[in-house]
Design an enzyme around this catalytic site. Structure first.
Site, short mmCIF file in Angstrom:
data_model
loop_
_atom_site.label_atom_id
_atom_site.label_comp_id
_atom_site.label_asym_id
_atom_site.label_seq_id
_atom_site.Cartn_x
_atom_site.Cartn_y
_atom_site.Cartn_z
N HIS A 189 0.82 -1.22 0.00
CA HIS A 189 0.00 0.00 0.00
C HIS A 189 0.85 1.26 0.00
O HIS A 189 0.42 2.30 -0.49
CB HIS A 189 -1.02 -0.05 1.12
CG HIS A 189 -2.11 -1.02 0.79
ND1 HIS A 189 -2.11 -2.31 1.28
CD2 HIS A 189 -3.14 -0.93 -0.07
CE1 HIS A 189 -3.12 -2.95 0.75
NE2 HIS A 189 -3.77 -2.15 -0.07
N GLU A 431 -11.68 -10.15 -5.89
CA GLU A 431 -10.25 -10.17 -5.57
C GLU A 431 -9.82 -11.45 -4.87
O GLU A 431 -8.72 -11.55 -4.37
CB GLU A 431 -9.80 -8.92 -4.82
CG GLU A 431 -10.65 -8.50 -3.68
CD GLU A 431 -10.23 -7.17 -3.05
OE1 GLU A 431 -9.21 -6.58 -3.45
OE2 GLU A 431 -10.94 -6.72 -2.13
N ASP A 455 -4.94 -8.12 -5.16
CA ASP A 455 -5.19 -9.26 -4.29
C ASP A 455 -5.50 -10.52 -5.09
O ASP A 455 -5.07 -11.61 -4.72
CB ASP A 455 -6.35 -8.94 -3.33
CG ASP A 455 -5.85 -8.13 -2.15
OD1 ASP A 455 -4.80 -8.50 -1.59
OD2 ASP A 455 -6.49 -7.12 -1.80
N CYS A 502 -9.96 -2.23 -10.96
CA CYS A 502 -9.29 -1.11 -10.27
C CYS A 502 -7.97 -1.51 -9.63
O CYS A 502 -7.35 -0.70 -8.95
CB CYS A 502 -10.23 -0.51 -9.21
SG CYS A 502 -10.66 -1.69 -7.93
C1 PEP Z 1 -6.77 -4.81 -5.31
O1 PEP Z 1 -6.62 -5.74 -4.51
O2 PEP Z 1 -6.46 -4.90 -6.52
C2 PEP Z 1 -7.32 -3.53 -4.86
C3 PEP Z 1 -7.64 -2.58 -5.71
O3 PEP Z 1 -7.42 -3.36 -3.50
P1 PEP Z 1 -6.19 -2.96 -2.55
O4 PEP Z 1 -4.98 -2.77 -3.41
O5 PEP Z 1 -6.56 -1.73 -1.83
O6 PEP Z 1 -6.10 -4.15 -1.67
MG MG Z 2 -7.50 -5.54 -2.56
#
Ligand code: PEP
Ligand code: MG
Length: 552
Positions: A189, A431, A455, A502
Site C-alpha cells: 500500500h 479479488e 489481491d 481497479c
Molecule cells: C486490489 O486488490 O487490486 C485492490 C484494488 O485493492 P487494494 O490494493 O486496496 O487491496
Molecule cells: Mg485488494
C-alpha cells in the site's frame, strides 16, 4: 559511478540527494551496568541534544507553517523538562542499575499505561507525545538521530529499509522527490500511494542501499528499478533528457484530456481514478477522468485514533460527490486489516493476516462502525452519483449480510426522516479466486463487479503481494489470473451487469488491451497514470484482433 538494482514501483525519474530514513526503533534491551552514574550522564547528554533539535524544529516549523503547527515542538520540550518524568528515569537507572535506553523505555511504558486510563481525551492523546519524546531520547542515546523531514532540502530521495503507507501519505512533494527501500513490493500500500501521488519509487533493492550516505547524489528510475549512485556527467545529462521527454509526453497527452475515451474500434470505456485522500480528487480532475473508480475509504482515516464518526464521513463523502459534479464515484467500504492497520484497530495479531480478518470480513465483525459508514454513504448519496462496493468477498452469505445491514441503515434513516438516493449502485470487488469462481451467483446479487488484481493475483498465485522474494511469480498477466478475470466478466455480461477493474494492472499500459478484450468496461488507475492510460485505451482494439481469450 555504481548501479543498484531493485523493482520499479512507481514510474518517473528523480535526481536528488540521499536522505536516510531512520530505521524502525527497536525495543531497547535491558543491559545491567556497573556504573549507573555514567548512564545518568548519557541520559542528560541525550536530553540536551533533544532540546537543541526541538528548538531548531520549532523555529523552522514556525517560519514554514505558523505558530499553531509549531507548538507541538514546544509541548515536547516541556515534557523533557517535566520533573516527574526526569526523576523516574534517573531513579530507574540508579535503582535497577541498567542502561539509560532501557530506563527511558520502561518509564515511557509506565506513563503510557497511566495515561491510557485517563478519561480526558486530550490528556489521553498525549500518549503519542510521550512516545515521540522517548523515541527521540532513545535515538539520541544510540546516536541515531532521525532525519527531520521538515528540515529536508528541496531534492531529497529517501532511503531506508522500509516505508509505511502513512509516511508516503505525509511526504512533502516539494522536498521529497522519490524513495527507495530494501524491502517492499510493487503492490504494497505504500507503493500504491506513491503511484497515486506521482512519487517515483524503487523497492526491494537487495544490495548496496545500506551503504549510501546522506547527501550523495543519485538518480532513481522508478520504471526500470535502477539507482545510479554518483552518476557521471554524461549519464546525468542522459537522465535529465529523459526526464524532460517524459514531461513533454505528459503535456502532449494532457491536451487530449477532454477527448472521449473510445478504443480504436469505437468502444466507449470509462477511465476513472483511484483515490485515497481529498487531494487526489483534484489530481484526478486535473488529469481528466470519467469518475472515481475506487475510493479507498480506509486511507482517509488510517491515522485516526478512533473509528471515524458517521458525521465526519458524511461530510467527506458529500464533499467528494459534489466536487465530482455528477460523475460516478465508487466508494469502497473499509478494507482494513492485513497491512492496512489503522491506528484505531485493536486486532489480535494473526499468523497470516492477508488470509485473516480483513475487508468485509472485518466489517461484519465490527457492525457498529460499519453501519455508521453505510449510514454516512446513504446520507451523502443525494449529493451526486454514488456506487458502493465491498472488498474481499469470498462467500455469497457475506454479501447477504452486508446488504442486510444496508437495508437496516436505510430503515433507520427513513425513521429519522433523513434522505438517501434510491439509485445507488451496489457492487463487490472480485479479488479472491473464490469470488471469480462463483461470480455467476454473485452477479445475481449486485449491480456491478470491480476486479482487484492486486489481491486476486496474490491469492491465485499464492505469492504474497508484499514479499519481494516472490516478485518473479507475482504477475497479473499470469494466464490463471486472466482466466479468472474472463470468468467474472462473462458472469457479469450474462447477468447484464457491468464490470470494472481497479487493481494496479489497469495502470500497466501493455496490459490494457488484453483487459478490454476480456470484457472489462471500466478501468480505474492512480490519478497520475490517467493521461498514459487514456492514451492506451484509445489505441487499443477491444474486440477481435489478437484476441486474448483464445490465448487462455
Ligand atoms: C486490489 O486488490 O487490486 C485492490 C484494488 O485493492 P487494494 O490494493 O486496496 O487491496
Ligand atoms: Mg485488494
Amino acid at each position: 559511478m555504481k548501479i543498484l538494482r531493485g523493482i520499479g514501483a512507481s514510474k518517473g525519474i528523480a535526481i536528488g540527494r540521499v536522505v536516510r530514513m531512520a530505521p524502525p526503533p527497536q525495543t531497547p534491551v535491558c543491559i545491567p551496568v556497573t556504573d549507573p552514574q555514567r548512564e545518568v550522564e548519557r541520559f542528560f547528554g541525550a536530553r540536551q541534544k533533544a532540546f537543541a533539535a526541538l528548538e531548531e524544529l520549532y523555529q523552522h516549523a514556525r517560519g514554514a507553517m505558523g505558530e499553531n503547527e509549531a507548538m507541538i515542538f514546544k509541548i515536547h520540550t516541556a515534557m523533557l523538562e517535566d520533573p516527574d518524568y526526569i526523576r523516574e528515569i534517573v531513579q530507574y537507572i540508579t535503582e535497577q542499575r541498567v542502561n539509560a535506553e532501557y530506563a527511558v523505555y520502561q518509564v515511557e511504558c509506565a506513563f503510557e499505561k497511566a495515561f491510557a486510563d485517563i478519561e480526558d481525551e486530550y490528556l489521553r492523546e498525549r500518549i503519542a507525545d510521550i512516545h515521540d519524546v522517548s523515541d527521540r531520547l532513545i535515538r539520541g542515546l544510540r546516536c541515531q538521530d532521525a532525519p527531520e523531514l521538515t528540515l529536508l532540502g528541496p531534492d531529497a530521495i529517501l532511503i531506508g529499509e522500509n516505508i509505511m503507507p502513512s509516511d508516503v501519505m505525509l511526504l512533502d512533494k516539494s522536498k521529497v522527490k522519490a524513495f527507495a527501500t530494501q524491502k517492499g513490493s510493487v503492490t504494497s500500500h505504500a507503493c500504491i500511494l506513491a503511484r497515486t501521488r506521482g512519487v517515483p519509487a524503487v523497492v526491494g533493492v537487495a544490495q548496496g542501499l545500506e551503504e549510501l550516505a546522506n547527501g550523495q547524489l543519485i538518480v532513481l528510475d522508478g520504471e526500470t528499478g535502477q539507482i545510479v549512485v554518483e552518476p557521471s556527467p554524461d549519464v546525468l545529462s542522459g537522465y535529465r533528457e529523459r526526464q524532460q521527454a517524459n514531461q513533454r509526453r505528459r503535456e502532449e497527452l494532457q491536451k487530449l484530456k477532454d477527448k472521449e475515451n473510445k478504443t480504436a474500434d469505437g468502444k466507449r470505456i470509462q477511465v476513472c481514478a483511484n483515490i485515497g485522500a481529498m487531494a487526489d480528487v483534484e489530481e484526478a480532475l486535473t488529469n481528466g477522468c470519467d469518475g472515481i473508480g475506487l475510493l479507498r475509504t480506509e486511507y482517509f482515516y488510517m491515522e485516526e485514533k478512533h473509528w471515524p464518526t458517521e458525521e465526519q464521513q458524511f461530510l467527506d463523502y458529500k464533499a467528494i460527490l459534489l466536487r465530482m459534479q455528477g460523475r460516478q464515484v465508487v466508494v469502497r467500504t473499509y478494507d482494513l486489516g492485513s497491512d492496512k492497520q489503522a491506528a484505531f484497530l485493536s486486532q489480535e495479531k494473526e499468523a497470516n493476516p492477508s488470509l485473516g480478518s480483513r475487508g468485509l470480513r472485518l466489517c461484519l465483525r465490527n457492525k457498529g462502525p460499519f453501519l455508521a459508514q453505510l449510514r454516512a454513504l446513504l446520507r451523502a448519496s443525494v449529493y451526486g452519483r454514488l456506487a458502493v462496493m465491498f472488498p474481499m468477498v469470498t462467500c455469497t452469505w457475506e454479501v447477504e449480510q452486508a446488504m442486510a445491514l444496508v437495508t437496516q441503515a436505510k430503515e433507520q434513516l427513513a425513521r429519522e426522516g433523513l434522505a438517501y438516493a434510491t439509485d445507488i449502485q451496489w457492487g463487490i470487488m472480485i479479488e479472491t479466486p473464490a469470488a471469480a469462481l462463483i461470480s455467476s451467483q454473485l452477479a445475481q446479487m449486485v449491480d456491478f463487479f470491480s476486479v482487484g488484481t492486486n489481491d486476486l493475483t496474490q491469492y491465485t498465485l499464492a505469492a504474497d503481494r508484499m514479499n519481494e522474494s516472490v516478485a518473479n511469480i507475482y504477475s497479473a498477466a499470469h494466464p490463471a489470473v486472466l482466466q479468472l478475470i474472463a470468468m467474472a466478466a462473462q458472469s457479469a455480461r450474462q447477468a447484464g451487469k457491468w464490470i470494472g477493474l481497479c487493481g494496479d494492472a489497469a495502470a500497466e499500459e501493455t496490459l490494457v488491451e488484453s483487459l478490454l478484450q476480456l470484457g472489462i468496461e471500466e478501468i480505474s488507475v492512480p490519478p497520475y497514470s490517467l493521461p498514459e492510460i487514456r492514451d492506451a485505451v484509445r489505441k487499443a482494439v477491444a474486440e477481435g484482433g489478437g484476441n486474448v481469450k483464445t490465448a487462455l
